[in-house]
Design an enzyme around this catalytic site. Structure first.
Site, PDB file in Angstrom:
ATOM      1  N   ARG A   1     -12.829   4.187   0.544  1.00 15.88           N
ATOM      2  CA  ARG A   1     -11.831   3.591   1.505  1.00 15.88           C
ATOM      3  C   ARG A   1     -10.997   4.947   2.171  1.00 15.88           C
ATOM      4  NH1 ARG A   1      -6.861   1.751   2.346  1.00 15.88           N
ATOM      5  NH2 ARG A   1      -6.651  -0.009   4.065  1.00 15.88           N
TER       6      ARG A   1
ATOM      7  N   LYS B   1      -2.954   9.296  -0.283  1.00 11.93           N
ATOM      8  CA  LYS B   1      -1.980   8.436  -1.145  1.00 11.93           C
ATOM      9  C   LYS B   1      -0.980   9.625  -1.863  1.00 11.93           C
ATOM     10  CE  LYS B   1      -3.955   4.085  -1.393  1.00 11.93           C
ATOM     11  NZ  LYS B   1      -4.529   3.044  -2.018  1.00 11.93           N
TER      12      LYS B   1
HETATM   13  N1  LIG Z   1      -9.329  -2.311  -1.653  1.00 14.57           N
HETATM   14  C1  LIG Z   1      -8.164  -1.531  -1.284  1.00 14.57           C
HETATM   15  N2  LIG Z   1      -7.496  -1.789  -0.070  1.00 14.57           N
HETATM   16  C2  LIG Z   1      -6.338  -1.203   0.162  1.00 14.57           C
HETATM   17  N3  LIG Z   1      -5.512  -1.405   1.121  1.00 14.57           N
HETATM   18  C3  LIG Z   1      -4.552  -0.828   1.754  1.00 14.57           C
HETATM   19  C4  LIG Z   1      -4.207   0.508   0.912  1.00 14.57           C
HETATM   20  C5  LIG Z   1      -3.234   1.178   1.268  1.00 14.57           C
HETATM   21  O1  LIG Z   1      -3.340   2.160   1.975  1.00 14.57           O
HETATM   22  P1  LIG Z   1      -3.222   1.970   3.841  1.00 14.57           P
HETATM   23  O2  LIG Z   1      -4.006   0.811   4.411  1.00 14.57           O
HETATM   24  O3  LIG Z   1      -3.448   3.152   4.186  1.00 14.57           O
HETATM   25  O4  LIG Z   1      -1.711   1.879   3.869  1.00 14.57           O
HETATM   26  P2  LIG Z   1      -1.058   0.465   4.206  1.00 14.57           P
HETATM   27  O5  LIG Z   1      -1.135  -0.426   3.143  1.00 14.57           O
HETATM   28  O6  LIG Z   1       0.411   1.005   4.092  1.00 14.57           O
HETATM   29  O7  LIG Z   1      -1.431   0.004   5.409  1.00 14.57           O
HETATM   30  N4  LIG Z   1      -5.027   0.862  -0.373  1.00 14.57           N
HETATM   31  C6  LIG Z   1      -6.015  -0.019  -0.466  1.00 14.57           C
HETATM   32  C7  LIG Z   1      -7.173   0.338  -1.777  1.00 14.57           C
HETATM   33  O8  LIG Z   1      -6.799   1.540  -2.381  1.00 14.57           O
HETATM   34  N5  LIG Z   1      -8.090  -0.437  -1.846  1.00 14.57           N
END
Ligand SMILES: Nc1nc2ncc(COP(=O)(O)OP(=O)(O)O)nc2c(=O)[nH]1
Length: 254
Positions: free
Chosen positions: A232, A198
């Site tokens: 995660r 991030k």
């Molecule tokens: N519980 C939880 N869920 C999450 N889902 C998505 C993202 C965002 O990261 P990512 O899935 O890699 O990116 P994107 O939302 O662009 O798919 N961060 C979290 C988090 O920190 N906690």
């Protein structure tokens, strides 16, 4: 918790795993690397991402969810829409990962309760406010989420809290949250932390998303030391090694 984004636009791995065969291969690899949960998402939640309809979200997810569940690793569905959660739970997902902590879709709490599923309730805000006492805001948000869960009949042992790194927070507030993470244990629930690749890592190291593994490991190892129960992450094997080292030191089973 290994991340499986079946989206064309996720901030760090969009478009790499959205074809069903690629998604399944990625799921198999994360299981082989030691993932305890696979988190499948059909909509990018990065700041400014375009909203995706429930129909489009399910169109992306449908070809993947059932096959990933068949691999035998517990699956969480990363959605704040109750209809998407309901469909995934009906196919055998066992956790709903709601980045709006049951507070966006009024039907979500009942959907989780009716399926007997677990739920990750993540703190979120429409916009960052630099003047905010972010820990107090998280406390208030968690109290609302837990009240909704309680009212719907979601068992306490199926509830997880997540401070939402990168969601509705300034970069500095993300550091404050991680620095004071142990204060969130007062809510009496396991904590999930997801800082993988991030912006807060880029802000310190000046590196792009594909070059943030070492920074992610550092952040998550500190989160583990502060008692995070679930991490995660995109890169499962490095994080599993870090978790096993932490367990050896803290003498806990992981
Ligand atoms: N519980 C939880 N869920 C999450 N889902 C998505 C993202 C965002 O990261 P990512 O899935 O890699 O990116 P994107 O939302 O662009 O798919 N961060 C979290 C988090 O920190 N906690």
């Amino acid at each position: 918790m290994g991340i499986l984004n079946v989206t064309p636009d996720s901030f760090s791995d969009g478009g790499r795993h959205d074809a069903p065969a690629a998604a399944l291969d990625h799921a198999r690899r994360m299981i082989a690397e030691g993932a305890d949960i696979l988190d499948i998402g059909g909509e990018s939640t990065r700041p400014g991402a375009p909203a995706v309809s429930a129909e489009e979200e399910w169109r992306r997810l449908a070809p993947v969810v059932e096959h990933v569940i068949a691999l035998g690793c517990p699956v969480s569905i990363d959605t704040y829409k109750a209809e998407t959660a309901r469909r995934a739970l009906a196919l055998g997902a066992s956790i709903v990962n709601d980045v709006w902590g049951l507070q966006r879709d009024p039907a979500m709490a009942d959907t989780v309760a009716e399926a007997g599923a677990a739920v990750v309730m993540m703190h979120n805000r429409e916009a960052a406010d630099a003047g905010l006492d972010i820990l107090a805001d998280i406390d208030r948000f968690f109290e609302n989420s837990m009240r909704l869960a309680e009212r719907a009949g979601i068992a306490r042992e199926r509830q997880v809290l997540d401070p939402g790194i990168g969601f509705g927070k300034t970069v500095d507030q993300n550091f404050q949250v991680l620095n004071r993470l142990e204060e969130l244990h007062k809510h009496g629930l396991p904590l999930l932390v997801g800082a993988s690749r991030k912006r807060m890592i880029g802000a310190v190291l000046g590196v792009e998303t594909d070059d943030r593994l070492y920074g992610s490991l550092a952040v998550h190892t500190i989160a583990m030391q502060k008692g995070a129960a679930i991490i995660r992450a995109h890169d499962v094997r490095p994080h599993k090694d870090a978790a096993r080292m932490a367990a050896a030191i803290f003498r806990e089973h992981v």
